[in-house]
Design a protein around this motif. Structure first.
Motif, short mmCIF file in Angstrom:
data_model
loop_
_atom_site.label_atom_id
_atom_site.label_comp_id
_atom_site.label_asym_id
_atom_site.label_seq_id
_atom_site.Cartn_x
_atom_site.Cartn_y
_atom_site.Cartn_z
N ILE A 1 28.35 -38.50 -9.70
CA ILE A 1 27.77 -37.96 -10.92
C ILE A 1 26.28 -37.71 -10.73
O ILE A 1 25.75 -36.66 -11.14
N SER A 2 25.61 -38.65 -10.10
CA SER A 2 24.17 -38.48 -9.85
C SER A 2 23.90 -37.26 -8.98
O SER A 2 23.01 -36.46 -9.28
N PHE A 3 24.66 -37.11 -7.89
CA PHE A 3 24.48 -35.94 -7.03
C PHE A 3 24.82 -34.65 -7.77
O PHE A 3 24.15 -33.63 -7.60
N SER A 4 25.85 -34.69 -8.62
CA SER A 4 26.23 -33.49 -9.38
C SER A 4 25.15 -33.09 -10.37
O SER A 4 24.82 -31.91 -10.51
N PHE A 5 24.59 -34.08 -11.07
CA PHE A 5 23.49 -33.77 -11.99
C PHE A 5 22.28 -33.26 -11.21
O PHE A 5 21.55 -32.39 -11.70
N GLY A 6 22.07 -33.79 -10.02
CA GLY A 6 21.00 -33.26 -9.16
C GLY A 6 21.24 -31.79 -8.86
O GLY A 6 20.30 -30.98 -8.86
N GLY A 7 22.49 -31.42 -8.63
CA GLY A 7 22.84 -30.01 -8.41
C GLY A 7 22.60 -29.16 -9.63
O GLY A 7 22.15 -28.00 -9.53
N ILE A 8 22.89 -29.71 -10.81
CA ILE A 8 22.62 -28.97 -12.06
C ILE A 8 21.13 -28.69 -12.18
O ILE A 8 20.71 -27.56 -12.48
N PHE A 9 20.32 -29.72 -11.93
CA PHE A 9 18.87 -29.51 -12.02
C PHE A 9 18.35 -28.62 -10.90
O PHE A 9 17.32 -27.96 -11.06
N MET A 10 19.07 -28.58 -9.78
CA MET A 10 18.70 -27.65 -8.71
C MET A 10 18.82 -26.22 -9.22
O MET A 10 17.94 -25.39 -8.98
#
Length: 129
Positions: free
Chosen positions: A38-47
């Motif tokens: 989830i953390s990596f996915s949210f990082g992708g969203i903010f990317m």
């Protein structure tokens, strides 16, 4: 139970204790890898929201969320194999990112994308058995 407090692994009590411990450890492992994904996915969203690192707050959140994800993944690897844990987190991240892309950014999904996600889920399931 032996005098040293260690479990013998033969009597019913010791076997039940080992089974409970295994289930508790598996549950904690799954929670940690899910939070990492989830953390990596949210990082992708903010990317995506950072517009090529041109927006300060989303750009900073990318790094923060990736650090949190990597930390959680490292905790999950304490008692698990590197390759398996890495692929489980990566597989969950891929599934979540596809879902977030469809739900938040109205990205399209095709039969082949869904088939690919299904294969990822199958592969992750095989890795954990």
């Amino acid at each position: 139970m032996t005098l040293s407090g260690a479990e013998c692994g033969i009597c019913l009590s010791c076997i039940l204790n080992q089974n409970i411990s295994f289930k508790r450890n598996l549950f904690m492992y799954l929670i940690i890898v899910l939070l990492a994904a989830i953390s990596f996915s949210f990082g992708g969203i903010f990317m995506k929201l950072s517009q090529g690192l041109s927006q300060l707050v989303p750009s900073l959140l990318i790094y923060l969320l990736f650090i949190v994800g990597a930390t959680l993944q490292a905790f999950a690897m304490r008692n698990s194999e590197l390759g398996t844990t890495y692929i489980v987190v990566l597989g969950l991240e891929a599934i979540l990112t596809l879902l977030f892309g469809v739900l938040l950014f109205k990205e399209n999904y095709t039969f082949y994308k869904l088939l690919g996600v299904s294969l990822i889920v199958a592969g992750v399931t095989f890795l954990r058995t």
